[in-house]
Design an enzyme around this catalytic site. Structure first.
Site, PDB file in Angstrom:
ATOM      1  N   GLU A 189      -4.448   8.028  -2.884  1.00 26.30           N
ATOM      2  CA  GLU A 189      -5.110   6.262  -3.286  1.00 26.30           C
ATOM      3  C   GLU A 189      -5.951   5.606  -3.655  1.00 26.30           C
ATOM      4  OE1 GLU A 189      -4.906   6.439   0.421  1.00 26.30           O
ATOM      5  OE2 GLU A 189      -6.255   4.182   0.591  1.00 26.30           O
ATOM      6  N   HIS A 246       1.712   4.388  -2.969  1.00 29.81           N
ATOM      7  CA  HIS A 246       1.842   6.155  -2.779  1.00 29.81           C
ATOM      8  C   HIS A 246       3.191   6.818  -3.027  1.00 29.81           C
ATOM      9  CE1 HIS A 246      -1.951   6.557  -0.969  1.00 29.81           C
ATOM     10  NE2 HIS A 246      -1.838   5.770   0.253  1.00 29.81           N
ATOM     11  N   HIS A 252       0.990  -1.047   0.092  1.00 28.71           N
ATOM     12  CA  HIS A 252      -0.185  -0.153  -0.355  1.00 28.71           C
ATOM     13  C   HIS A 252       0.718   1.309  -0.067  1.00 28.71           C
ATOM     14  CE1 HIS A 252      -3.815   2.506   1.368  1.00 28.71           C
ATOM     15  NE2 HIS A 252      -3.147   3.215   1.570  1.00 28.71           N
ATOM     16  N   GLU A 253       2.159   1.318   1.034  1.00 25.92           N
ATOM     17  CA  GLU A 253       2.560   2.550   1.103  1.00 25.92           C
ATOM     18  C   GLU A 253       3.091   2.725  -0.357  1.00 25.92           C
ATOM     19  OE1 GLU A 253       1.165   4.144   3.730  1.00 25.92           O
ATOM     20  OE2 GLU A 253       0.044   2.859   4.225  1.00 25.92           O
TER      21      GLU A 253
HETATM   22 ZN    ZN Z   1      -3.366   5.472   1.348  1.00 25.52          ZN
END
Ligand code: ZN
Length: 499
Positions: free
Chosen positions: A296, A270, A266-267
């Site tokens: 996101e 980003h 997830h990160e």
């Molecule tokens: Zn996030």
């Protein structure tokens, strides 16, 4: 004259970038690895206050306004990038300058108090302790809406702060589709998975091995560790200080190895966004994500669409079994089902791919009611619990695990939650386009992220903030926000898993 103002804009950008650089380094230092001396917090708070007020002063002083007005009048003579910078800076000026400084600083003080009280209220399961602060925070936001004005619905003004162009009208029809399609499908799918035992995921895995796997996994998906690093924090987050200095965190649990694995994905998503800004944006204020929702969309893509994809796992699983022999007796298919097993849960941040958006929908409905004046703070726990029961079918045992679970409202963040859900929807829309050009399953199966990443770099990451979220999604997908690809993706994926 034009030259003089362009020089001023360049030096203005440089100053803001440098102040923000320092602020981010301080925040990073405070938030990671429990490495901050408690007695050093007071002075650090003062430095943060100083740097933040310098940034604010720069943004809203009359000299800056003159510069922005002049450049805006001479728009045709500016480069596309400068035109966009001026547009965004003026938009920001309009917003910030409408709220009196004293009001804002009182609000900042209230937020700090409210967050401390929220921690105590959550620990003691005492909503009444937090309620008066929440009321006051809501009153401030009502006042902000009055000062800033609104079109259509009052709540639009709050939504716009995180997602420019987002409105209640659009979100109502978005969540309407989720309510109609996703609620029954999630119930049915959870029932189907009920008999599947995924408890092997709780097997103990030493932290040291988890840590070394993190770097491997980040590199595997294309995060450049020469331009970034990974540390630990209570709640994972990502910080793009500048494209060559992108950091993110994870949290390791001995008995939940996949928690960190999915935080990294997830990160890392980003992070890949932040690392791949276009060269031409480096000296501008247009670096970063188009919006919270678009940011996101990238993290959710790497975490869910790629990270929970069968072929991705097939490619990665030999590495997982090598580093973690704890799973030697678990087949690829079992592991795949384990990481995809949906469950009704109380806590948003622990929710799975299928039910996550329903948690967000609940917060959206509640916030909208609050700003329509249809819900009093006293009634919040009751309404919260009823909605959890309605959409997720479970009883909320305590406010700590219910209405008090998220810090957002204590931090004055209203209108922020929907972005989490928009991320899922945008992600599916974008990936449908990507699939028209690239066979993603075969690349994911080979661990070959280069063509996938370069497509996303070109279409999304390199654009930084040059386009508003609506325009960016439209430019890539040919239409604005549409929940249907997300619903189809979920139905196709979970429908095809045989238990
Ligand atoms: Zn996030």
């Amino acid at each position: 004259m034009l030259e003089k103002y362009l020089e001023q804009l360049a030096s203005y950008n440089e100053k803001i970038q440098n102040y923000n650089f320092c602020l981010n380094m301080i925040y990073w230092d405070m938030e990671t690895e429990k490495g901050f001396p408690s007695k050093g917090i007071e002075k650090t708070g003062k430095v943060i206050e100083f740097l933040s007020s310098e940034v604010n002063n720069l943004m809203i002083n009359s000299k800056s306004k003159d510069m922005l007005d002049y450049l805006s009048l001479h728009k045709e003579e500016l480069s596309k990038i400068d035109q966009r910078q001026v547009e965004l800076l003026l938009r920001n000026y309009e917003r910030v300058s409408k709220i009196p400084v004293e009001l804002l600083s009182k609000y900042e003080g209230l937020k700090i108090k409210a967050q401390n009280v929220w921690v105590e209220a959550k620990e003691n399961n005492d909503f009444n302790l937090f309620a008066p602060y929440l009321k006051e925070l809501i009153e401030y936001n009502r006042e902000f809406i009055k000062l800033l004005g609104y079109e259509g619905h009052q709540y639009n003004t709050l939504l716009e702060a995180g997602e420019y162009g987002m409105t209640v009208e659009k979100l109502d029809s978005f969540f309407e589709v989720l309510r109609k399609e996703l609620v029954p499908f999630a119930k049915e799918t959870i029932k189907k998975f009920e008999k599947f035992d995924a408890s092997f995921l709780e097997r103990l895995v030493p932290l040291e091995r988890q840590k070394s796997f993190s770097n491997f996994l980040a590199r595997y998906i294309g995060f450049d560790l020469d331009k970034g690093l990974i540390k630990e924090s209570e709640h994972p987050f990502c910080m793009g200080i500048e494209p060559n200095n992108v950091r993110f965190t994870t949290h390791y649990y001995k008995d939940n190895f996949v928690s960190s694995m999915f935080s990294i994905l997830h990160e890392g998503g980003h992070g890949i966004y932040e690392q791949n800004q276009d060269e031409s944006l480096i000296v501008t204020l247009l670096q970063g994500g188009a919006s919270m929702g678009v940011h996101e969309s990238q993290s959710r893509t790497y975490e869910n669409i790629f990270g929970r994809n069968y072929y991705f796992l097939k490619g990665l699983y030999p590495n997982i079994q090598e580093v973690f022999p704890e799973f030697k007796d678990i087949s690829l298919d079992e592991f795949y089902k384990g990481i995809n097993k949906p469950e009704n849960s109380l806590i948003r941040i622990e929710a799975d791919e299928l039910t996550y958006s329903l948690h967000v929908m609940i917060r959206y409905e509640i916030e909208k009611m609050i700003f329509e004046g249809k819900l009093e703070v006293e009634d919040l726990p009751r309404v919260w619990n009823a909605k959890i029961k309605e959409y997720l079918g479970i009883d909320v045992p305590s406010d700590s695990k219910g209405v008090l679970q998220d810090v957002h409202w204590a931090g004055g963040m209203f209108g922020y939650f929907p972005s989490y859900s928009l991320g899922n929807a945008y992600a599916s829309q974008i990936i449908d386009e990507l699939k028209k050009e690239i066979d993603i399953n075969s690349h994911l199966g080979n661990g070959d992220f280069a063509p996938i990443n370069s497509w996303l770099n070109e279409k999304i990451h390199k654009k930084g903030m040059t386009l508003d979220p609506n325009d960016l999604i439209k430019s890539v997908c040919g239409e604005e926000l549409n929940p249907v690809p997300f619903i189809n993706y979920l139905k196709e994926k979970f429908g095809s898993i045989e238990i």
